[in-house]
Scaffold this motif. Structure first.
Motif, PDB file in Angstrom:
ATOM      1  N   TYR A 387       0.809  -1.228   0.000  1.00 33.00           N
ATOM      2  CA  TYR A 387       0.000   0.000   0.000  1.00 33.00           C
ATOM      3  C   TYR A 387       0.842   1.277   0.000  1.00 33.00           C
ATOM      4  O   TYR A 387       0.325   2.350  -0.308  1.00 33.00           O
ATOM      5  N   VAL A 388       2.139   1.172   0.377  1.00 34.49           N
ATOM      6  CA  VAL A 388       2.997   2.363   0.324  1.00 34.49           C
ATOM      7  C   VAL A 388       3.980   2.310  -0.853  1.00 34.49           C
ATOM      8  O   VAL A 388       4.735   3.257  -1.061  1.00 34.49           O
ATOM      9  N   SER A 389       3.994   1.197  -1.576  1.00 39.16           N
ATOM     10  CA  SER A 389       5.086   1.046  -2.537  1.00 39.16           C
ATOM     11  C   SER A 389       4.722   0.494  -3.907  1.00 39.16           C
ATOM     12  O   SER A 389       5.260   0.938  -4.918  1.00 39.16           O
ATOM     13  N   ALA A 390       3.821  -0.499  -3.951  1.00 38.96           N
ATOM     14  CA  ALA A 390       3.758  -1.368  -5.134  1.00 38.96           C
ATOM     15  C   ALA A 390       2.730  -0.913  -6.174  1.00 38.96           C
ATOM     16  O   ALA A 390       2.001  -1.735  -6.728  1.00 38.96           O
ATOM     17  N   THR A 391       2.677   0.382  -6.452  1.00 36.12           N
ATOM     18  CA  THR A 391       1.699   0.946  -7.396  1.00 36.12           C
ATOM     19  C   THR A 391       1.620   0.166  -8.710  1.00 36.12           C
ATOM     20  O   THR A 391       2.610   0.061  -9.442  1.00 36.12           O
ATOM     21  N   LYS A 392       0.442  -0.366  -8.984  1.00 33.26           N
ATOM     22  CA  LYS A 392       0.198  -1.098 -10.235  1.00 33.26           C
ATOM     23  C   LYS A 392      -0.298  -0.120 -11.296  1.00 33.26           C
ATOM     24  O   LYS A 392      -0.741   0.974 -10.976  1.00 33.26           O
ATOM     25  N   TRP A 393      -0.247  -0.529 -12.558  1.00 31.33           N
ATOM     26  CA  TRP A 393      -0.684   0.318 -13.679  1.00 31.33           C
ATOM     27  C   TRP A 393      -0.050   1.706 -13.530  1.00 31.33           C
ATOM     28  O   TRP A 393      -0.701   2.746 -13.612  1.00 31.33           O
ATOM     29  N   LEU A 394       1.256   1.673 -13.313  1.00 31.20           N
ATOM     30  CA  LEU A 394       2.034   2.872 -13.010  1.00 31.20           C
ATOM     31  C   LEU A 394       1.999   3.853 -14.176  1.00 31.20           C
ATOM     32  O   LEU A 394       2.213   3.476 -15.318  1.00 31.20           O
ATOM     33  N   SER A 395       1.741   5.128 -13.875  1.00 33.29           N
ATOM     34  CA  SER A 395       1.775   6.135 -14.937  1.00 33.29           C
ATOM     35  C   SER A 395       2.845   7.190 -14.653  1.00 33.29           C
ATOM     36  O   SER A 395       3.356   7.800 -15.583  1.00 33.29           O
ATOM     37  N   ALA A 396       3.170   7.410 -13.388  1.00 27.54           N
ATOM     38  CA  ALA A 396       4.188   8.414 -13.074  1.00 27.54           C
ATOM     39  C   ALA A 396       4.894   8.079 -11.777  1.00 27.54           C
ATOM     40  O   ALA A 396       4.309   7.506 -10.857  1.00 27.54           O
ATOM     41  N   ILE A 397       6.166   8.441 -11.760  1.00 23.85           N
ATOM     42  CA  ILE A 397       6.958   8.382 -10.531  1.00 23.85           C
ATOM     43  C   ILE A 397       7.250   9.830 -10.200  1.00 23.85           C
ATOM     44  O   ILE A 397       7.943  10.517 -10.955  1.00 23.85           O
ATOM     45  N   GLU A 398       6.656  10.285  -9.097  1.00 24.10           N
ATOM     46  CA  GLU A 398       6.812  11.693  -8.741  1.00 24.10           C
ATOM     47  C   GLU A 398       7.719  11.799  -7.521  1.00 24.10           C
ATOM     48  O   GLU A 398       7.557  11.053  -6.559  1.00 24.10           O
ATOM     49  N   LEU A 399       8.677  12.703  -7.590  1.00 22.82           N
ATOM     50  CA  LEU A 399       9.487  12.998  -6.424  1.00 22.82           C
ATOM     51  C   LEU A 399       8.812  14.146  -5.703  1.00 22.82           C
ATOM     52  O   LEU A 399       8.501  15.176  -6.315  1.00 22.82           O
ATOM     53  N   ALA A 400       8.533  13.961  -4.414  1.00 17.38           N
ATOM     54  CA  ALA A 400       7.759  14.949  -3.672  1.00 17.38           C
ATOM     55  C   ALA A 400       8.326  15.121  -2.277  1.00 17.38           C
ATOM     56  O   ALA A 400       9.210  14.364  -1.864  1.00 17.38           O
ATOM     57  N   GLY A 401       7.787  16.104  -1.567  1.00 19.04           N
ATOM     58  CA  GLY A 401       8.131  16.268  -0.156  1.00 19.04           C
ATOM     59  C   GLY A 401       7.400  15.201   0.651  1.00 19.04           C
ATOM     60  O   GLY A 401       6.521  14.503   0.128  1.00 19.04           O
ATOM     61  N   TRP A 402       7.722  15.083   1.920  1.00 17.28           N
ATOM     62  CA  TRP A 402       7.106  14.055   2.759  1.00 17.28           C
ATOM     63  C   TRP A 402       5.645  14.388   3.082  1.00 17.28           C
ATOM     64  O   TRP A 402       4.877  13.542   3.531  1.00 17.28           O
ATOM     65  N   ASP A 403       5.257  15.641   2.844  1.00 21.54           N
ATOM     66  CA  ASP A 403       3.895  16.082   3.160  1.00 21.54           C
ATOM     67  C   ASP A 403       2.836  15.509   2.219  1.00 21.54           C
ATOM     68  O   ASP A 403       1.658  15.461   2.542  1.00 21.54           O
ATOM     69  N   VAL A 404       3.268  15.050   1.040  1.00 21.32           N
ATOM     70  CA  VAL A 404       2.290  14.463   0.103  1.00 21.32           C
ATOM     71  C   VAL A 404       1.901  13.078   0.609  1.00 21.32           C
ATOM     72  O   VAL A 404       2.760  12.287   0.999  1.00 21.32           O
ATOM     73  N   ASP A 405       0.578  12.778   0.643  1.00 20.50           N
ATOM     74  CA  ASP A 405       0.117  11.487   1.155  1.00 20.50           C
ATOM     75  C   ASP A 405      -0.441  10.592   0.059  1.00 20.50           C
ATOM     76  O   ASP A 405      -1.238  11.031  -0.773  1.00 20.50           O
ATOM     77  N   GLY A 406      -0.065   9.325   0.070  1.00 27.13           N
ATOM     78  CA  GLY A 406      -0.630   8.328  -0.849  1.00 27.13           C
ATOM     79  C   GLY A 406      -2.062   7.980  -0.455  1.00 27.13           C
ATOM     80  O   GLY A 406      -2.556   8.412   0.598  1.00 27.13           O
ATOM     81  N   TYR A 407      -2.702   7.192  -1.309  1.00 26.63           N
ATOM     82  CA  TYR A 407      -4.130   6.862  -1.188  1.00 26.63           C
ATOM     83  C   TYR A 407      -4.575   6.425   0.216  1.00 26.63           C
ATOM     84  O   TYR A 407      -5.588   6.894   0.732  1.00 26.63           O
ATOM     85  N   TRP A 408      -3.821   5.508   0.842  1.00 23.54           N
ATOM     86  CA  TRP A 408      -4.305   4.927   2.098  1.00 23.54           C
ATOM     87  C   TRP A 408      -3.982   5.750   3.341  1.00 23.54           C
ATOM     88  O   TRP A 408      -4.509   5.469   4.423  1.00 23.54           O
ATOM     89  N   ILE A 409      -3.100   6.749   3.202  1.00 22.07           N
ATOM     90  CA  ILE A 409      -2.648   7.458   4.403  1.00 22.07           C
ATOM     91  C   ILE A 409      -3.787   8.256   5.064  1.00 22.07           C
ATOM     92  O   ILE A 409      -4.044   8.083   6.257  1.00 22.07           O
TER      93      ILE A 409
END
Ligand SMILES: Nc1nc2c(c(=O)[nH]1)N[C@H]1C(S)=C(S)[C@@H](COP(=O)(O)O)O[C@H]1N2
Ligand SMILES: [Mo]
Length: 530
Positions: A387-409
């Motif tokens: 849930y923090v790493s294994a993004t399927k059907w990947l479209s972009a790898i974004e480098l961001a600050g730690w403040d950006v939250d993924g889907y489950w956070i």
């Protein structure tokens, strides 16, 4: 034109002449016509969605919107406990609500056709809005699908009401004949609508993409995984295989319909806080040097002893090289994977560099990624829950600050998701009855990036006995283990615990999966008979 209520037919029995005008349609027939029209509307929209790559399914769009609006805990529970039947139930539920709405509108249409038609349009608008706000759907496509669905529904409603109206006057024989005609029209509309809808659904691309996928050959990796040692597989019946076949590999995602991505149209972007953002076609990605690695992927929702974990031989492009090429800025401390379906997952950027086998995976167990496991590409970071790493059907790898939250956070799950050291008892099965005498207790244990150093077994809370470990496939992979036991008659509890390569033994403390992974010793109850 044979307009109801204006008939001058002398044979019309005056006493039985019903209320004149379109009002003459009975409630039952109105409802039936409405349901038929709703089926036609849904079917037409599904057929359009099935025929055109750019046209999204409104049914799925609404379903996705429902999933996204559902509170995190419920969502998570539904996805993991019920597997995928809950998604079918959701779609069927939405279809049923549409039919009920159709019935109500059909009833209304007996007196107010315009109002009922507006109802169909309003329903379509809701579907279009829910669908068009999804990131992977085309707005124009959704509008077209909605317009065609609503138009087809309104036309069907008008025609069916027309047929129903004609039966309400005339001689009794004529009435029963036209009643039959209405039932045949309504029934035919329902059957054809359902068949067309199912056909549209099936057409919707998945199979076509799988055909393309099957023609793809994986390039030879520059760094292959070591051959599987002969002693890695204990060949015990019921024990998890060293590599879980793709067809049996657990699956967890929020996608109602697996994204069907045409690799020729797909792009992978590397962007965000980088000096040199770039994008790759599938062909360009496949041309980059690839590695191969045996890696165990686990879901944070996996209960102790659960099945949401699997080991596979993955192949892909090292993440490290892609990040070096982009030039990560000091502020880019998080790698956020974006999926075409809007899902996101983020982890510390330093892990992408530090962990050797972190990759953009394109292959799984020797074949291109299966569609349901992320074709054409996904992220894979050994040691991190999916849930923090294994993004399927990947479209972009974004480098961001730690403040950006993924889907489950924001849905209540931990920002950091290292996989906890765990073990599982596969043999005997929990609750099994076995014959007294020499039996094997066997299972798997995993601690990706750390490896497994020891597994111990305790019977009926007795002393910890060291199990025999199968040969290791590497530190990122799970490891089989077994213990020979002379089973005496009665009921027994068997527990296990693993120690990872850093010498740390998994904790006995029992915690639930939320927020960062379940802990506790796996344990089974068995009955031993003479
Ligand atoms: N696009 C997308 N990727 C996703 C998810 C998702 O919901 N959508 N779920 C993640 C989670 S929670 C897990 S555990 C893994 C599961 O990967 P698998 O289905 O290939 O086993 O995928 C991850 N990648
Ligand atoms: Mo997961």
């Amino acid at each position: 034109m044979d307009r109801p209520g204006e008939s001058t037919d002398p044979t019309e029995p005056k006493a039985e002449a019903p209320r004149s005008g379109p009002r003459a349609v009975s409630r039952g027939n109105g409802i039936l016509a409405g349901i038929g029209a709703a089926v036609v509307a849904l079917a037409a929209s599904e057929v359009v969605a099935g025929l055109s790559r750019a046209a999204p399914s409104l049914l799925l769009g609404v379903g996705d919107a429902v999933i996204d609006a559902t509170p995190g805990w419920l969502d998570r529970a539904a996805i993991d406990r019920l597997g995928h039947s809950d998604k079918s139930a959701l779609i069927i539920g939405i279809a049923c609500i549409s039919l009920i709405a159709g019935a109500a509108l059909g009833n209304l249409a007996r007196k107010h056709l315009i109002a009922a038609a507006s109802g169909f349009i309003a329903f379509a608008v809701c579907g279009v809005v829910a669908t068009a706000t999804r990131p992977d759907n085309s707005v124009l496509g959704a509008v077209i699908v909605g317009a065609i669905g609503a138009a087809a529904g309104i036309i069907a409603l008008r025609s069916l009401l027309g047929v129903a109206t004609r039966q309400s006057h005339g001689a009794p024989a004529e009435i029963s004949q036209s009643r039959r005609r209405f039932l045949v029209s309504a029934g035919g509309t329902l059957v054809i609508g359902v068949l067309a809808g199912v056909g549209g659904w099936i057409l919707s691309g998945r199979e076509r993409i799988d055909d393309i996928r099957r023609t793809i050959r994986l390039p030879r990796p520059f760094r292959s995984a070591a051959p599987v040692p002969a002693g890695a597989d204990l060949h015990i019946d019921g024990l998890s295989p060293v590599h879980v076949p793709n067809s049996g590999f657990y699956r967890v995602d929020t996608a109602l319909q697996t994204p069907a991505i045409d690799p020729d149209l797909w792009r992978l972007e590397v962007r965000g806080l980088v000096d040199r953002p770039f994008s790759l076609t599938y062909e360009e990605l496949m041309a980059l040097p690839q590695i191969e690695a045996d890696v165990t992927l686990a879901c944070v929702s996996n209960d102790v002893g659960g099945n949401l974990v699997g080991n596979a031989r993955w192949q892909g492009v090292p993440l490290r090289g892609l990040l070096e090429r982009a030039g990560v800025q000091p502020a880019g401390v998080q790698v956020v994977g974006h999926s075409v379906d809007g899902f996101t997952a983020g982890f510390p950027a330093k892990l992408a560099t530090r962990i050797d086998n972190a990759m953009v995976a394109v292959g799984m167990n020797g074949v291109p990624l299966p569609v349901e496991h992320g074709f054409p590409a996904r992220l894979l970071v050994p040691g991190l829950y999916g849930y923090v790493s294994a993004t399927k059907w990947l479209s972009a790898i974004e480098l961001a600050g730690w403040d950006v939250d993924g889907y489950w956070i924001p849905r209540g799950w931990s920002k950091n998701g290292p996989i906890k050291t765990q073990s599982r008892i596969d043999v005997p099965a929990d609750g099994a009855t076995v014959r007294a005498g020499h039996i094997a207790i066997a299972g798997v244990a995993w601690a990706p990036t750390r490896g497994i150093e020891k597994v111990e077994v305790s019977i009926d809370s007795g002393p910890w006995q060291t199990a025999t470990l199968a040969d290791s496939l590497g530190e990122d992979s799970w490891r089989q283990w077994h213990l020979a036991w002379d089973a005496s008659p009665g009921t027994h509890t068997v527990s296990a615990r693993a120690t990872d390569g850093t010498g740390v033994t998994q904790t006995a403390t029992v915690t639930p999966p939320a927020p960062d992974g379940a802990t506790g010793y796996p344990s089974i109850q068995i009955t031993v008979r003479r």
